[in-house]
Motif scaffolding. Structure first.
Motif, mmCIF file in Angstrom:
data_model
loop_
_atom_site.group_PDB
_atom_site.id
_atom_site.type_symbol
_atom_site.label_atom_id
_atom_site.label_comp_id
_atom_site.label_asym_id
_atom_site.label_seq_id
_atom_site.Cartn_x
_atom_site.Cartn_y
_atom_site.Cartn_z
ATOM 1 N N LEU A 81 0.790 -1.236 0.000
ATOM 2 C CA LEU A 81 0.000 0.000 0.000
ATOM 3 C C LEU A 81 0.819 1.282 0.000
ATOM 4 O O LEU A 81 0.335 2.317 -0.432
ATOM 5 C CB LEU A 81 -0.932 0.020 1.224
ATOM 6 N N TYR A 82 2.045 1.254 0.536
ATOM 7 C CA TYR A 82 2.838 2.485 0.692
ATOM 8 C C TYR A 82 4.168 2.363 -0.042
ATOM 9 O O TYR A 82 4.696 1.265 -0.193
ATOM 10 C CB TYR A 82 3.125 2.765 2.172
ATOM 11 N N GLY A 83 4.702 3.527 -0.452
ATOM 12 C CA GLY A 83 6.018 3.558 -1.085
ATOM 13 C C GLY A 83 5.926 3.452 -2.592
ATOM 14 O O GLY A 83 4.928 2.941 -3.119
ATOM 15 N N ARG B 255 5.554 0.103 -3.431
ATOM 16 C CA ARG B 255 4.476 -0.457 -2.607
ATOM 17 C C ARG B 255 4.982 -1.544 -1.636
ATOM 18 O O ARG B 255 4.300 -2.508 -1.322
ATOM 19 C CB ARG B 255 3.353 -0.965 -3.502
ATOM 20 N N ARG B 256 6.239 -1.321 -1.172
ATOM 21 C CA ARG B 256 6.827 -2.275 -0.223
ATOM 22 C C ARG B 256 6.294 -2.100 1.186
ATOM 23 O O ARG B 256 6.377 -3.015 2.001
ATOM 24 C CB ARG B 256 8.347 -2.083 -0.172
ATOM 25 N N GLY B 257 5.864 -0.889 1.497
ATOM 26 C CA GLY B 257 5.378 -0.639 2.854
ATOM 27 C C GLY B 257 5.765 0.752 3.320
ATOM 28 O O GLY B 257 6.366 1.532 2.574
ATOM 29 N N LEU B 258 5.416 1.062 4.562
ATOM 30 C CA LEU B 258 5.681 2.406 5.090
ATOM 31 C C LEU B 258 7.179 2.666 5.241
ATOM 32 O O LEU B 258 7.643 3.796 5.062
ATOM 33 C CB LEU B 258 4.975 2.604 6.433
ATOM 34 N N ASN C 132 -3.942 0.281 -6.390
ATOM 35 C CA ASN C 132 -3.475 1.106 -5.285
ATOM 36 C C ASN C 132 -4.083 2.511 -5.367
ATOM 37 O O ASN C 132 -4.580 3.041 -4.368
ATOM 38 C CB ASN C 132 -1.949 1.176 -5.378
ATOM 39 N N GLU C 133 -4.063 3.087 -6.561
ATOM 40 C CA GLU C 133 -4.654 4.423 -6.734
ATOM 41 C C GLU C 133 -6.150 4.392 -6.430
ATOM 42 O O GLU C 133 -6.689 5.304 -5.805
ATOM 43 C CB GLU C 133 -4.402 4.941 -8.157
ATOM 44 N N ALA D 11 -6.042 2.958 5.192
ATOM 45 C CA ALA D 11 -7.356 2.513 4.732
ATOM 46 C C ALA D 11 -8.244 2.106 5.907
ATOM 47 O O ALA D 11 -9.349 1.616 5.718
ATOM 48 C CB ALA D 11 -7.179 1.345 3.769
ATOM 49 N N ILE D 12 -7.736 2.311 7.119
ATOM 50 C CA ILE D 12 -8.467 1.909 8.324
ATOM 51 C C ILE D 12 -9.007 3.152 9.022
ATOM 52 O O ILE D 12 -8.253 4.085 9.298
ATOM 53 C CB ILE D 12 -7.522 1.163 9.299
#
Ligand code: PLP
Length: 378
Positions: free
Chosen positions: A226-228, A231-234, A309-310, A329-330
């Motif tokens: 979801l992030y990066g 999309r690897r993560g935060l 993702n978008e 998304a939470i």
């Protein structure tokens, strides 16, 4: 009724009286924006399938092919004869995706946390956890026998105090020993918190652990995919991936399959293969789960993955237009009282909306909430 069942009935009555009774709800459809429960179609605001991959054709096809080629079960643990090719392909794909030397997969994220923390730490070590980390990490910390300290949620001052306390103690222990297994401090946090949807200050936490020579483990269960940019993560989004010793996540949320992973150095993975008991003493998962997860990791990195993702973030913005800066998304809607939260969820369900009431022990007592999550429309 026999005495055993009578006693359990009494306990259940007490749980019910506290508004904390949980029951399974049978779902008669695949995961998706709409799910079938009790003969009704409900709009689904409860899933962690953030990219809609759990029922995606690419994952289903990969799973079916793996069943045809490798059968339904793995037949043994990974270290006996169950290390089937799909697990190796998945681990290579994950390491490449995360940009780490190596990856190791477990049957679940829960098993990954349990196996990794208990392998790395023993009674002379210290583990420092954010107050809101997932139950799998709390359970692992307890099982490891390490000294457990909790810092206030996302509170860097409190974290530094706990690290300083640990540092003095660890130095004293290590002065007396000079062996391969030196005492250590491990800090564990989530990147995006599962029940609050907020983000950890990873850059600052990384700086702190480096200042004191502690180790850091980050659970990216709600951030992977979801992030990066990739999309690897935060950790990727904040530019600190290569400064985190242990990157953990699940294959069961945005990746739509099942299983848990640890990404990091080759040495870490080799050590876990030797010492992580939840990995060693458990039959390998079904190969189809690994094949589906591999397809998911590839899909996340594709242009379709970028599009999904978008779509997700557009949906988050739409959902949370009242919130100025949604971090994930939470979206929790705090209610407080457990019975009131359940009543609110029931009313929403009657209107055709499935929004789960989250209660103790998933969150603290008196902090019950409706947890709304977003998935892209398809
Ligand atoms: C879901 C979750 C896990 C456990 O992963 P599973 O694959 O479901 O066992 C671990 N940590 C966090 C933060 C989670 O939300």
């Amino acid at each position: 009724m026999n005495p055993f069942n009578a006693e359990l009935q009494q306990r259940l009555a007490a749980i019910r009286a506290d508004g904390l009774l949980r029951e399974l709800r049978r779902v008669d459809s695949p995961q998706g924006p709409r799910i079938q429960i009790g003969g009704r179609e409900l709009l689904n605001f409860s899933s962690n399938d953030y990219l809609g991959l759990a029922n995606h054709p690419a994952l289903k096809e990969a799973a079916v092919k793996a069943v045809e080629k490798f059968g339904a079960g793995a037949g043994a643990s990974r270290l006996i004869c169950g290390s089937l090719a799909p697990f190796h392909e998945l681990e290579e794909t994950l390491a490449q995706f995360k940009g780490t030397e190596a990856a190791l997969t477990f049957s679940t994220g829960y098993a990954a946390a349990l196996g990794t923390i208990t392998a790395l730490l023993g009674k002379d070590d210290i583990i420092i956890l954010d107050k809101l980390v997932h139950a799998s990490i709390v359970d692992a910390a307890k099982l490891s026998g390490a000294i457990l300290r909790i810092f206030a949620h996302n509170d860097l001052d409190d974290l530094e105090k706990k690290i300083q306390w640990a540092d003095v103690r660890i130095r004293a222990v290590n002065d007396k020993t000079n062996v391969a297994f030196r005492a250590r401090t491990l800090i564990v946090t989530e990147s995006i918190f599962s029940m609050d949807g907020d983000a950890a200050p990873l850059r600052e936490i990384v700086a702190l652990k480096e200042k004191y020579g502690a180790w850091l483990m980050v659970d990216e269960a709600h951030a992977t995919g979801l992030y990066g940019v990739n999309r690897r993560g935060l950790a990727e989004a904040l530019g600190v991936s290569d400064r985190i010793e242990i990157q953990m996540g699940t294959l069961g949320k945005a990746l739509g399959a099942s299983g848990g992973y640890i990404c990091g150095s080759r040495a870490l993975v080799d050590f876990l293969v030797n010492r992580a008991r939840s990995f060693i003493f458990s039959t390998a998962p079904i190969p189809a789960a690994a094949a589906a997860a591999t397809a998911a990791v590839k899909l996340v990195q594709s242009t379709e993955g970028q599009k999904l993702n978008e779509q997700l973030w557009a949906r988050v913005a739409e959902f949370n237009s009242a919130i100025r800066n949604p971090q994930s998304a939470i979206h929790p809607i705090l209610i407080g009282d457990e019975t009131a939260a359940v009543a609110a969820a029931t009313r929403l369900r009657e209107q055709g909306l499935f929004v789960p009431a989250i209660r103790y022990p998933t969150v603290a007592r008196g902090a019950a909430r409706l947890r709304k999550s977003a998935v892209p429309a398809r």
